[in-house]
Design a protein around this motif. Structure first.
Motif, PDB file in Angstrom:
ATOM      1  N   VAL A 188       0.841  -1.195   0.000  1.00 38.17           N
ATOM      2  CA  VAL A 188       0.000   0.000   0.000  1.00 38.17           C
ATOM      3  C   VAL A 188       0.879   1.249   0.000  1.00 38.17           C
ATOM      4  O   VAL A 188       2.012   1.233   0.486  1.00 38.17           O
ATOM      5  CB  VAL A 188      -0.966   0.051   1.216  1.00 38.17           C
ATOM      6  N   ASP A 189       0.334   2.331  -0.549  1.00 36.75           N
ATOM      7  CA  ASP A 189       1.032   3.621  -0.612  1.00 36.75           C
ATOM      8  C   ASP A 189       0.040   4.707  -0.200  1.00 36.75           C
ATOM      9  O   ASP A 189      -0.985   4.892  -0.859  1.00 36.75           O
ATOM     10  CB  ASP A 189       1.527   3.871  -2.042  1.00 36.75           C
ATOM     11  N   ALA A 190       0.344   5.390   0.906  1.00 33.62           N
ATOM     12  CA  ALA A 190      -0.568   6.427   1.406  1.00 33.62           C
ATOM     13  C   ALA A 190      -0.192   7.827   0.915  1.00 33.62           C
ATOM     14  O   ALA A 190      -0.914   8.792   1.197  1.00 33.62           O
ATOM     15  CB  ALA A 190      -0.607   6.414   2.938  1.00 33.62           C
ATOM     16  N   ASN A 191       0.935   7.959   0.225  1.00 31.40           N
ATOM     17  CA  ASN A 191       1.364   9.273  -0.278  1.00 31.40           C
ATOM     18  C   ASN A 191       1.301  10.360   0.794  1.00 31.40           C
ATOM     19  O   ASN A 191       0.882  11.493   0.535  1.00 31.40           O
ATOM     20  CB  ASN A 191       0.555   9.678  -1.510  1.00 31.40           C
ATOM     21  N   GLY A 192       1.680   9.986   2.007  1.00 31.22           N
ATOM     22  CA  GLY A 192       1.790  10.982   3.078  1.00 31.22           C
ATOM     23  C   GLY A 192       0.472  11.452   3.650  1.00 31.22           C
ATOM     24  O   GLY A 192       0.403  12.540   4.232  1.00 31.22           O
ATOM     25  N   PHE A 214       4.419  -0.585   3.361  1.00 31.28           N
ATOM     26  CA  PHE A 214       3.595   0.587   3.693  1.00 31.28           C
ATOM     27  C   PHE A 214       4.415   1.812   3.304  1.00 31.28           C
ATOM     28  O   PHE A 214       5.306   2.237   4.015  1.00 31.28           O
ATOM     29  CB  PHE A 214       3.261   0.585   5.188  1.00 31.28           C
ATOM     30  N   GLU A 215       4.088   2.348   2.115  1.00 35.03           N
ATOM     31  CA  GLU A 215       4.873   3.434   1.527  1.00 35.03           C
ATOM     32  C   GLU A 215       4.328   4.789   1.971  1.00 35.03           C
ATOM     33  O   GLU A 215       3.116   5.011   1.950  1.00 35.03           O
ATOM     34  CB  GLU A 215       4.804   3.295   0.001  1.00 35.03           C
ATOM     35  N   GLU A 216       5.228   5.669   2.336  1.00 33.16           N
ATOM     36  CA  GLU A 216       4.895   7.041   2.712  1.00 33.16           C
ATOM     37  C   GLU A 216       3.648   7.104   3.610  1.00 33.16           C
ATOM     38  O   GLU A 216       2.674   7.798   3.289  1.00 33.16           O
ATOM     39  CB  GLU A 216       4.676   7.897   1.459  1.00 33.16           C
ATOM     40  N   GLY A 240      11.210   7.918  -0.291  1.00 33.55           N
ATOM     41  CA  GLY A 240      12.408   8.386  -0.991  1.00 33.55           C
ATOM     42  C   GLY A 240      12.140   8.922  -2.387  1.00 33.55           C
ATOM     43  O   GLY A 240      13.044   9.435  -3.041  1.00 33.55           O
ATOM     44  N   GLU A 241      10.888   8.830  -2.857  1.00 39.87           N
ATOM     45  CA  GLU A 241      10.601   9.141  -4.262  1.00 39.87           C
ATOM     46  C   GLU A 241      10.842  10.592  -4.639  1.00 39.87           C
ATOM     47  O   GLU A 241      10.971  10.893  -5.819  1.00 39.87           O
ATOM     48  CB  GLU A 241       9.163   8.737  -4.607  1.00 39.87           C
ATOM     49  N   TYR A 242      10.888  11.495  -3.675  1.00 36.44           N
ATOM     50  CA  TYR A 242      11.081  12.910  -4.022  1.00 36.44           C
ATOM     51  C   TYR A 242      12.546  13.370  -3.929  1.00 36.44           C
ATOM     52  O   TYR A 242      12.837  14.533  -4.176  1.00 36.44           O
ATOM     53  CB  TYR A 242      10.248  13.805  -3.091  1.00 36.44           C
TER      54      TYR A 242
HETATM   55 MG   LIG Z   1       4.660   6.592  -3.789  1.00 29.54          MG
END
Ligand SMILES: [Mg+2]
Length: 358
Positions: A188-192, A214-216, A240-242
């Protein structure tokens, strides 16, 4: 000396096939800034999924800096570009533009030497695992199940990811698990989208569905929050994507279980390799963020690579734009060693329909 000739940038804006959204953003089109670097009658390609402002940075600052430099000394060109944008600010648009030029220069060098880029860099592995990535929060549950189930059951991908962070998270995670069966890893990725304690509670609620990644969970700017979540939950916590420079990755590597790097944002191939080294010094693996066709060759050269993100949005654009597009087989991506460089040629007739500047 073979000198770098003209550096040009073109901007393409491609409507998505359906509305797309994650936990904190929604969009209906995706913009790519594509760089061509020329020398010795050959052309190298690099790109970033950044706005048209990236092309202006290439035209006004980076192109004039790199043109005339030795086409084989890519690290020197990279250093000159970083120096050139000191006052413009490296993180963000300028860093994305540098990444597009730097990757184009590596592609150009490999073409000048007539070898695949992974041979020029030196391979650590023969193939790289990918994970299916989509499952947008804008999808219905039926669309979510169809996409993730297709990757898992039809395409044989061992891991798939959905976006979370709005509402019905646990319900959607359960639906995804039902669609992919028990043997596929669920990410899953919550994008912050969450605060740290919200993320910890959600992770506990998702445990029943065996979420592994569990991403961001919180904003990537909240390193203390990332560490809190990482230390409290079962899935690997990742971000780390940014990142646009090594200082970012040094800080981030101390807050995650797997370091994500984006070669189209971090500064390019040299910075990818150095960020991967920072991760290795912490016994961490790295994962490529989005843009799978441009990540393949550097990932093959990275001993501690875990996988690449087979991101629906970018896969669609890259399959429309490039001859030589590589598709995974049973979740594994391999290079075409008969083609030089990154092995891709732009199909201008198809891409130019989406040209907005160039
Ligand atoms: Mg992402």
């Amino acid at each position: 000396m073979t000198a770098v000739g003209e550096i040009t940038a073109a901007v393409y804006t491609v409507p998505t096939d359906r509305p797309e959204a994650d936990g904190t953003l929604a969009w209906t089109e995706t913009t790519m800034t594509l760089v061509r670097a020329r020398a010795g009658g050959l052309t190298g390609l690099g790109w970033t999924y950044g706005p048209a402002a990236c092309a202006a940075i290439v035209r006004d600052l980076l192109g004039p800096t790199v043109s005339g430099m030795c086409a084989f000394d890519v690290p020197a060109a990279f250093g000159a570009m970083v120096h050139r944008v000191r006052n413009a600010g490296r993180a963000g648009v300028a860093g994305y533009a540098i990444s597009a030029v730097e990757t184009a220069l590596w592609d150009l060098k490999a073409r000048l030497l007539d070898v695949p880029l992974c041979r020029l860099l030196g391979q650590a592995v023969q193939a790289v695992q990918v994970y299916g990535s989509g499952g947008f929060t804008s999808y219905t549950e039926a669309e979510l199940a169809e996409q993730l189930g297709g990757w898992a059951l039809d395409d044989g991908m061992g891991r798939v990811k959905l976006k979370i962070g709005r509402d019905r998270d646990v319900r959607r995670v359960r639906r995804a698990r039902e669609a992919i069966g028990a043997d596929t890893e669920l990410f899953v990725d919550a994008n912050g989208a969450y605060t740290a304690k919200e993320a910890v509670r959600l992770a506990a609620a998702m445990d029943e569905w065996d979420v592994r990644w569990f991403e961001e969970p919180v904003s990537s700017d909240d390193l203390a929050g990332l560490r809190l979540v990482r230390d409290a939950v079962r899935p690997d916590v990742t971000a780390g994507e940014y990142g646009c420079d090594l200082y970012y990755f040094r800080r981030m590597a101390g807050a995650v279980d797997c370091l994500q790097i984006d070669v189209t944002r971090c500064g390019g191939i040299l910075e990818w390799q150095r960020a991967a080294g920072l991760a290795a010094a912490r016994n961490l693996q790295v994962s490529g963020h989005c843009t799978p066709q441009l990540h393949l060759h550097v990932a093959l050269a990275t001993p501690n690579v875990r996988h690449l993100e087979w991101f629906h949005d970018h896969v669609r654009i890259e399959s429309m734009f490039f001859d030589g597009f590589r598709a995974p087989v049973e979740g594994m991506l391999t290079p075409d060693l008969s083609r030089p460089g990154i092995g891709l040629e732009l199909r201008s007739a198809d891409a130019d329909r989406y040209l907005t500047r160039g």
